[in-house]
Design an enzyme around this catalytic site. Structure first.
Site, PDB file in Angstrom:
ATOM      1  N   ARG A   1       0.827  -1.210   0.000  1.00 56.08           N
ATOM      2  CA  ARG A   1       0.000   0.000   0.000  1.00 56.08           C
ATOM      3  C   ARG A   1       0.860   1.258   0.000  1.00 56.08           C
ATOM      4  NH1 ARG A   1      -2.481  -3.280   3.965  1.00 56.08           N
ATOM      5  NH2 ARG A   1      -4.557  -4.064   3.418  1.00 56.08           N
ATOM      6  N   ILE A   2       1.913   1.261   0.817  1.00 58.03           N
ATOM      7  CA  ILE A   2       2.782   2.444   0.874  1.00 58.03           C
ATOM      8  C   ILE A   2       3.553   2.583  -0.431  1.00 58.03           C
ATOM      9  CG2 ILE A   2       4.693   3.554   2.080  1.00 58.03           C
ATOM     10  CD1 ILE A   2       3.790   2.057   4.612  1.00 58.03           C
TER      11      ILE A   2
ATOM     12  N   THR B   1      10.100  -3.099   1.567  1.00 58.04           N
ATOM     13  CA  THR B   1       9.660  -4.462   1.851  1.00 58.04           C
ATOM     14  C   THR B   1       9.619  -4.718   3.351  1.00 58.04           C
ATOM     15  OG1 THR B   1      10.113  -6.796   1.358  1.00 58.04           O
ATOM     16  CG2 THR B   1      12.004  -5.393   1.762  1.00 58.04           C
TER      17      THR B   1
ATOM     18  N   SER C   1      11.968   1.006   5.326  1.00 50.16           N
ATOM     19  CA  SER C   1      11.281  -0.237   5.687  1.00 50.16           C
ATOM     20  C   SER C   1      11.742  -0.710   7.058  1.00 50.16           C
ATOM     21  CB  SER C   1      11.530  -1.304   4.619  1.00 50.16           C
ATOM     22  OG  SER C   1      12.915  -1.535   4.436  1.00 50.16           O
ATOM     23  N   ARG C   2      12.788  -1.552   7.085  1.00 51.86           N
ATOM     24  CA  ARG C   2      13.395  -2.021   8.329  1.00 51.86           C
ATOM     25  C   ARG C   2      14.903  -2.073   8.134  1.00 51.86           C
ATOM     26  NH1 ARG C   2       9.329  -0.825  10.316  1.00 51.86           N
ATOM     27  NH2 ARG C   2       7.932  -2.024  11.678  1.00 51.86           N
TER      28      ARG C   2
ATOM     29  N   ASP D   1      15.864   6.015   7.145  1.00 54.28           N
ATOM     30  CA  ASP D   1      14.974   6.300   8.277  1.00 54.28           C
ATOM     31  C   ASP D   1      14.973   5.160   9.285  1.00 54.28           C
ATOM     32  OD1 ASP D   1      13.130   7.924   9.668  1.00 54.28           O
ATOM     33  OD2 ASP D   1      11.432   6.834   8.827  1.00 54.28           O
TER      34      ASP D   1
ATOM     35  N   GLU E   1      18.526   0.780  16.781  1.00 54.72           N
ATOM     36  CA  GLU E   1      17.878   2.081  16.959  1.00 54.72           C
ATOM     37  C   GLU E   1      17.742   2.394  18.446  1.00 54.72           C
ATOM     38  OE1 GLU E   1      14.256   2.271  14.675  1.00 54.72           O
ATOM     39  OE2 GLU E   1      15.284   1.785  12.807  1.00 54.72           O
TER      40      GLU E   1
ATOM     41  N   HIS F   1      13.637   7.388  12.412  1.00 49.42           N
ATOM     42  CA  HIS F   1      12.464   6.526  12.208  1.00 49.42           C
ATOM     43  C   HIS F   1      11.172   7.360  12.293  1.00 49.42           C
ATOM     44  CE1 HIS F   1      11.232   2.039  12.573  1.00 49.42           C
ATOM     45  NE2 HIS F   1      10.330   2.708  11.884  1.00 49.42           N
TER      46      HIS F   1
ATOM     47  N   GLY G   1       8.993   7.923   9.781  1.00 48.90           N
ATOM     48  CA  GLY G   1       8.070   7.650   8.674  1.00 48.90           C
ATOM     49  C   GLY G   1       6.618   7.993   8.909  1.00 48.90           C
ATOM     50  N   SER G   2       6.047   7.498   9.995  1.00 44.10           N
ATOM     51  CA  SER G   2       4.623   7.739  10.255  1.00 44.10           C
ATOM     52  C   SER G   2       4.395   8.759  11.352  1.00 44.10           C
ATOM     53  CB  SER G   2       3.950   6.416  10.664  1.00 44.10           C
ATOM     54  OG  SER G   2       4.519   5.917  11.869  1.00 44.10           O
TER      55      SER G   2
END
Length: 331
Positions: free
Chosen positions: A156-157, A209, A237-238, A262, A267, A286, A288-289
């Site tokens: 979706r992203i 991913t 992503s990760r 990001d 972390e 991090h 992103g959201s």
């Protein structure tokens, strides 16, 4: 009758906590949410739901949670959850996809623009009083419009990123994912590529991913060598999907132009990490959201997921849906 307990922790918005508290006895931990915390263990013993993000939900924790019915992550990712263990115990695992798609896609495109035009570096250039009215040629960035963007992981992203790239910047979209995405192909002109071909052709490689045993270390020495020397690598992503030593080597040896990151293996990032001394690397916490609006929306969705399970209703976003079919054979 005493109300069932909900254990909430970490990044859960006040509005979501109020929503949970209206119907259930909700105990919130702002920090110290681990088994060494005596109060945490006591609440966990009675909790029917856990709502939060990043807590390691493993066999040991589940052994202290005999009443647990649902774990609801305030995040789309769920690598902190032992989904197999949860399923074996009949505990629902939930997350919050969808609500953050546009917010993360905005952040990713910000990373694309910032790295291409060297915006963080130029900000420092001005603040350090090095700008004398002339922009040195060696400080020039590169265009984004009409370039090729390769998206690894067209979920979706990924589709939201493709939309911004194709419709906003007239970019050619290449993508690699487990299954073809007709919507992205039809609406954004996206073209499916095998991973080596995508890497060799793209001016910007965006990694989106999820972290799985198959994707861990996906981007390594060989993958970075395949990328164009003037290309830019973006990871939102990760951290574990990337071999960080291989990326450092690629950057130091000019195999790629730059990177915007990001997420990291560890972390927060270690203070002596090579990325922190590289001008051509953008390092973000991090984010992103992480907008106020989106954090609240994710918290509310996570709360709804938990409440639906506790009321015997199928939640909107359940990871281990197979256990629900076992519970509700007539659904």
């Amino acid at each position: 009758m005493e109300k069932p307990y909900i254990l909430a922790y970490g990044r859960v918005s006040e509005e979501a906590l109020e929503k949970l508290s209206r119907e259930y006895e909700t105990v919130y931990f702002a920090n110290g949410e681990n088994l060494e915390n005596e109060r945490f263990r006591a609440v966990l013993q009675q909790a029917q739901a856990i709502v939060g993000v990043e807590l390691e939900v493993n066999e040991e924790l589940l052994d202290h949670a005999p009443e647990l019915k649902v774990v609801s992550n305030v995040a789309v990712g769920y690598d902190n959850l032992n989904v197999t263990a949860l399923s074996e115990r009949g505990i629902a695992a939930c997350h919050t996809p969808g609500v953050l798609n546009d917010t993360v896609a905005d952040a990713v495109f910000g990373m694309v623009l910032a790295s291409a035009r060297r915006i963080p570096e130029m900000d420092r250039f001005v603040k350090e009083k090095k700008w004398n009215g002339v922009m040195p040629d060696e400080k020039f960035g590169v265009d984004v419009h009409h370039k090729k963007i390769g998206i690894i992981g067209m979920g979706r992203i990924g589709e939201a990123i493709a939309k911004r790239a194709a419709l906003g910047f007239d970019m050619e979209v290449l993508y690699h994912t487990r299954s073809r995405k007709e919507k992205a192909e039809n609406e954004y002109g996206a073209v499916y590529q095998e991973l080596p071909d995508l890497l060799e052709q793209s001016d910007f490689v965006v990694l989106m991913t999820p972290l799985t045993p198959e994707t861990e270390g996906l981007m390594g020495t060989e993958e970075f060598r395949r990328m164009k020397a003037d290309s830019i690598f973006i990871n939102a992503s990760r951290g574990a999907v990337v071999d960080e030593e291989a990326l450092v080597h690629a950057l130091r040896n000019g195999e790629i132009r730059g990177a915007a990151l990001d997420v990291f293996h560890q972390e927060p990032i270690q203070q002596d990490h090579p990325f922190l001394t590289m001008e051509q690397v953008i390092t973000l916490p991090h984010l992103g959201s992480a907008t106020a609006e989106n954090e609240n929306n994710m918290s509310l969705l996570a709360a709804d997921n938990a409440l639906q399970v506790l009321k015997g209703q199928k939640p909107a976003y359940m990871i281990n849906q197979e256990i629900w079919k076992g519970r509700n054979k007539h659904e």
